[in-house]
Write a protein that holds these residues in place. Structure first.
Motif, PDB file in Angstrom:
ATOM      1  N   ILE A   8       0.874  -1.177   0.000  1.00  7.85           N
ATOM      2  CA  ILE A   8       0.000   0.000   0.000  1.00  7.85           C
ATOM      3  C   ILE A   8       0.911   1.226   0.000  1.00  7.85           C
ATOM      4  O   ILE A   8       1.968   1.228   0.641  1.00  7.85           O
ATOM      5  N   LYS A   9       0.511   2.260  -0.725  1.00  2.00           N
ATOM      6  CA  LYS A   9       1.315   3.485  -0.795  1.00  2.00           C
ATOM      7  C   LYS A   9       0.649   4.574   0.025  1.00  2.00           C
ATOM      8  O   LYS A   9      -0.573   4.739  -0.035  1.00  2.00           O
ATOM      9  N   ILE A  10       1.465   5.323   0.746  1.00  2.36           N
ATOM     10  CA  ILE A  10       0.952   6.455   1.508  1.00  2.36           C
ATOM     11  C   ILE A  10       2.000   7.556   1.452  1.00  2.36           C
ATOM     12  O   ILE A  10       3.198   7.266   1.360  1.00  2.36           O
ATOM     13  N   THR A  11       1.550   8.823   1.489  1.00  2.00           N
ATOM     14  CA  THR A  11       2.513   9.924   1.458  1.00  2.00           C
ATOM     15  C   THR A  11       2.833  10.351   2.882  1.00  2.00           C
ATOM     16  O   THR A  11       1.939  10.644   3.671  1.00  2.00           O
ATOM     17  N   VAL A  12       4.128  10.331   3.196  1.00  2.00           N
ATOM     18  CA  VAL A  12       4.607  10.710   4.525  1.00  2.00           C
ATOM     19  C   VAL A  12       5.802  11.629   4.318  1.00  2.00           C
ATOM     20  O   VAL A  12       6.746  11.267   3.613  1.00  2.00           O
ATOM     21  N   ASN A  13       5.796  12.824   4.942  1.00  5.76           N
ATOM     22  CA  ASN A  13       6.915  13.770   4.749  1.00  5.76           C
ATOM     23  C   ASN A  13       7.221  13.976   3.264  1.00  5.76           C
ATOM     24  O   ASN A  13       8.383  13.917   2.850  1.00  5.76           O
ATOM     25  N   ASN A  14       6.183  14.177   2.465  1.00  7.36           N
ATOM     26  CA  ASN A  14       6.333  14.394   1.010  1.00  7.36           C
ATOM     27  C   ASN A  14       6.970  13.229   0.273  1.00  7.36           C
ATOM     28  O   ASN A  14       7.603  13.409  -0.765  1.00  7.36           O
ATOM     29  N   LEU A  15       6.842  12.047   0.813  1.00  9.34           N
ATOM     30  CA  LEU A  15       7.544  10.880   0.276  1.00  9.34           C
ATOM     31  C   LEU A  15       6.550   9.729   0.189  1.00  9.34           C
ATOM     32  O   LEU A  15       5.727   9.565   1.084  1.00  9.34           O
ATOM     33  N   THR A  16       6.646   8.921  -0.865  1.00 18.37           N
ATOM     34  CA  THR A  16       5.769   7.749  -0.936  1.00 18.37           C
ATOM     35  C   THR A  16       6.389   6.612  -0.132  1.00 18.37           C
ATOM     36  O   THR A  16       7.530   6.208  -0.380  1.00 18.37           O
ATOM     37  N   VAL A  17       5.641   6.137   0.848  1.00 17.39           N
ATOM     38  CA  VAL A  17       6.095   5.030   1.689  1.00 17.39           C
ATOM     39  C   VAL A  17       5.222   3.823   1.376  1.00 17.39           C
ATOM     40  O   VAL A  17       3.998   3.938   1.250  1.00 17.39           O
ATOM     41  N   SER A  18       5.871   2.664   1.267  1.00 18.19           N
ATOM     42  CA  SER A  18       5.146   1.430   0.948  1.00 18.19           C
ATOM     43  C   SER A  18       5.056   0.567   2.201  1.00 18.19           C
ATOM     44  O   SER A  18       6.043   0.426   2.937  1.00 18.19           O
ATOM     45  N   TYR A  19       3.872  -0.019   2.426  1.00 19.49           N
ATOM     46  CA  TYR A  19       3.729  -0.857   3.624  1.00 19.49           C
ATOM     47  C   TYR A  19       2.748  -1.993   3.385  1.00 19.49           C
ATOM     48  O   TYR A  19       1.909  -1.938   2.486  1.00 19.49           O
ATOM     49  N   ASN A  20       2.883  -3.016   4.222  1.00 14.97           N
ATOM     50  CA  ASN A  20       1.925  -4.131   4.254  1.00 14.97           C
ATOM     51  C   ASN A  20       1.136  -3.997   5.551  1.00 14.97           C
ATOM     52  O   ASN A  20       1.711  -3.686   6.600  1.00 14.97           O
ATOM     53  N   ASP A  21      -0.152  -4.261   5.468  1.00 13.21           N
ATOM     54  CA  ASP A  21      -1.020  -4.070   6.630  1.00 13.21           C
ATOM     55  C   ASP A  21      -1.934  -5.303   6.705  1.00 13.21           C
ATOM     56  O   ASP A  21      -2.691  -5.562   5.777  1.00 13.21           O
ATOM     57  N   ALA A  22      -1.817  -6.067   7.798  1.00 15.36           N
ATOM     58  CA  ALA A  22      -2.598  -7.306   7.896  1.00 15.36           C
ATOM     59  C   ALA A  22      -3.279  -7.370   9.252  1.00 15.36           C
ATOM     60  O   ALA A  22      -2.806  -6.774  10.218  1.00 15.36           O
ATOM     61  N   GLY A  23      -4.374  -8.121   9.321  1.00 11.62           N
ATOM     62  CA  GLY A  23      -5.067  -8.294  10.596  1.00 11.62           C
ATOM     63  C   GLY A  23      -6.319  -7.461  10.657  1.00 11.62           C
ATOM     64  O   GLY A  23      -6.919  -7.175   9.635  1.00 11.62           O
ATOM     65  N   SER A  24      -6.673  -7.059  11.896  1.00  8.93           N
ATOM     66  CA  SER A  24      -7.919  -6.320  12.056  1.00  8.93           C
ATOM     67  C   SER A  24      -7.635  -4.973  12.700  1.00  8.93           C
ATOM     68  O   SER A  24      -6.778  -4.863  13.582  1.00  8.93           O
ATOM     69  N   ASP A  25      -8.360  -3.935  12.262  1.00  7.26           N
ATOM     70  CA  ASP A  25      -8.123  -2.607  12.830  1.00  7.26           C
ATOM     71  C   ASP A  25      -8.670  -2.469  14.244  1.00  7.26           C
ATOM     72  O   ASP A  25      -8.530  -1.437  14.879  1.00  7.26           O
ATOM     73  N   GLU A  26      -9.302  -3.524  14.763  1.00  3.33           N
ATOM     74  CA  GLU A  26      -9.781  -3.530  16.162  1.00  3.33           C
ATOM     75  C   GLU A  26      -8.655  -3.929  17.112  1.00  3.33           C
ATOM     76  O   GLU A  26      -8.769  -3.785  18.315  1.00  3.33           O
ATOM     77  N   SER A  27      -7.581  -4.506  16.571  1.00  2.59           N
ATOM     78  CA  SER A  27      -6.554  -5.147  17.404  1.00  2.59           C
ATOM     79  C   SER A  27      -5.416  -4.193  17.738  1.00  2.59           C
ATOM     80  O   SER A  27      -5.267  -3.130  17.128  1.00  2.59           O
ATOM     81  N   LEU A  28      -4.584  -4.609  18.720  1.00  4.52           N
ATOM     82  CA  LEU A  28      -3.346  -3.884  19.024  1.00  4.52           C
ATOM     83  C   LEU A  28      -2.499  -3.819  17.759  1.00  4.52           C
ATOM     84  O   LEU A  28      -2.444  -4.789  17.001  1.00  4.52           O
ATOM     85  N   VAL A  29      -1.796  -2.710  17.578  1.00  2.00           N
ATOM     86  CA  VAL A  29      -0.994  -2.527  16.361  1.00  2.00           C
ATOM     87  C   VAL A  29       0.476  -2.835  16.652  1.00  2.00           C
ATOM     88  O   VAL A  29       1.045  -2.314  17.612  1.00  2.00           O
ATOM     89  N   ILE A  30       1.065  -3.666  15.818  1.00  2.67           N
ATOM     90  CA  ILE A  30       2.504  -3.917  15.898  1.00  2.67           C
ATOM     91  C   ILE A  30       3.126  -3.428  14.598  1.00  2.67           C
ATOM     92  O   ILE A  30       2.685  -3.823  13.510  1.00  2.67           O
ATOM     93  N   ILE A  31       4.140  -2.572  14.725  1.00  3.88           N
ATOM     94  CA  ILE A  31       4.824  -2.074  13.528  1.00  3.88           C
ATOM     95  C   ILE A  31       6.218  -2.701  13.476  1.00  3.88           C
ATOM     96  O   ILE A  31       6.998  -2.576  14.433  1.00  3.88           O
ATOM     97  N   PHE A  32       6.511  -3.362  12.376  1.00  6.31           N
ATOM     98  CA  PHE A  32       7.811  -4.004  12.186  1.00  6.31           C
ATOM     99  C   PHE A  32       8.723  -3.106  11.343  1.00  6.31           C
ATOM    100  O   PHE A  32       8.308  -2.611  10.291  1.00  6.31           O
ATOM    101  N   ILE A  33       9.966  -2.934  11.836  1.00 11.71           N
ATOM    102  CA  ILE A  33      10.930  -2.087  11.115  1.00 11.71           C
ATOM    103  C   ILE A  33      12.158  -2.948  10.768  1.00 11.71           C
ATOM    104  O   ILE A  33      12.827  -3.485  11.660  1.00 11.71           O
TER     105      ILE A  33
END
Ligand code: MLT
Length: 274
Positions: A8-33
């Motif tokens: 998925i593409k999103i603009t952050v700080n004038n930059l296109t960032v690509s990410y994968n997003d899985a699971g449910s938006d009701e759940s705790l969020v874990i961000i992997f770097i």
């Protein structure tokens, strides 16, 4: 409604960032770097293991994977600004961070500067120590070597250091995947990130301020951020948990994903939803 999916593409700080997003938006969020010079695909096994119980996001740090590089010089502070703006763009107020190596440098700097945004940390094969003069010298040599001999040679040399010796014989598919990530990273990103590491500030003096649950994991044969480095963080982060992962070098989440995921799934229920 959130947009779950891959690349998925999103603009952050004038930059296109690509990410994968899985699971449910009701759940705790874990961000992997991810670490350097890899990309979000290195977390495939962790995303699969956790997506039924958590919202699991893995993104490409600027310049890596499918995220744009931008014009600015890189720094860990800039990577943290990207992370926090990425969370804002996704309306994520608080998250659990899991960072490997460079991802851990980002996570440690992020919690020091934005403690209110994080519920827990998983620090894998990483360090709070700034580059020593010898390490800085190696960064310069790496830049010179890439300029002279190209990225393929850099990838082959890196692999010898990244994996435990046994993995070099038993994990050929993983080695191929890692080599692919390295050779597909632009030279510009390699140079900019190596310079950012060179200038990176230590975060060891901030560890005692961390008040959230912390799990530290390190491959038994990690030569880049060795077990002693992990132990130093453990001794300075109150109530932190440490595990040394067998049959793994620096890429413990890939080399022994079974043990890594077992430890993750035991640790995560200890975190309270705030
Ligand atoms: C990484 O895996 O992110 C790198 O090994 C970090 C470093 O070179 O300091």
């Amino acid at each position: 409604m959130i947009d779950l999916g891959n690349n998925i593409k999103i603009t952050v700080n004038n930059l296109t960032v690509s990410y994968n997003d899985a699971g449910s938006d009701e759940s705790l969020v874990i961000i992997f770097i991810h670490g350097f010079p890899f990309n979000k695909s290195m977390w495939k096994k962790q995303v699969e293991a956790l997506k039924n119980n958590y919202r699991v996001i893995a993104y490409d740090v600027r310049g890596h994977g499918s995220s744009e590089v931008g014009d600015e010089d890189f720094s860990i502070e800039l990577f943290v600004k990207d992370l926090v703006n990425f969370m804002d763009a996704l309306n994520i107020d608080r998250a659990i961070l899991c960072g490997l190596s460079m991802g851990g440098y980002i996570a440690l700097n992020a919690i020091a500067n934005f403690p209110e945004r994080f519920d827990a940390l998983i620090l894998s094969d990483t360090s709070c120590i700034a580059d020593t003069p010898e390490a800085k010298e190696k960064r310069f040599m790496a830049i010179e070597n890439i300029q002279k001999d190209g990225v393929e040679k850099f990838a082959d040399e890196s692999i010898k250091n990244l994996f435990a010796p046994e993995s070099l014989f038993t994990k050929k598919n993983k080695i191929a995947a890692v080599r692919d990530m390295i050779v597909n990273t632009s030279k510009q990103t390699l140079y900019k990130t190596l310079r950012a590491f060179y200038e990176r500030k230590e975060t060891c003096s901030r560890l005692s301020e961390i008040k959230v649950p912390v799990l530290i994991m390190v491959g038994k044969e990690d030569n880049i951020t060795p077990t002693a480095t992990a132990m130093l963080m453990h001794e300075n982060i109150k109530d932190s948990i440490i595990h040394i992962i067998d049959h793994a070098g620096h890429l413990s989440n890939m080399e022994n994903s079974v043990e890594f995921n077992n430890l993750l799934t035991k640790f995560l229920p200890l975190i309270k939803d705030t």
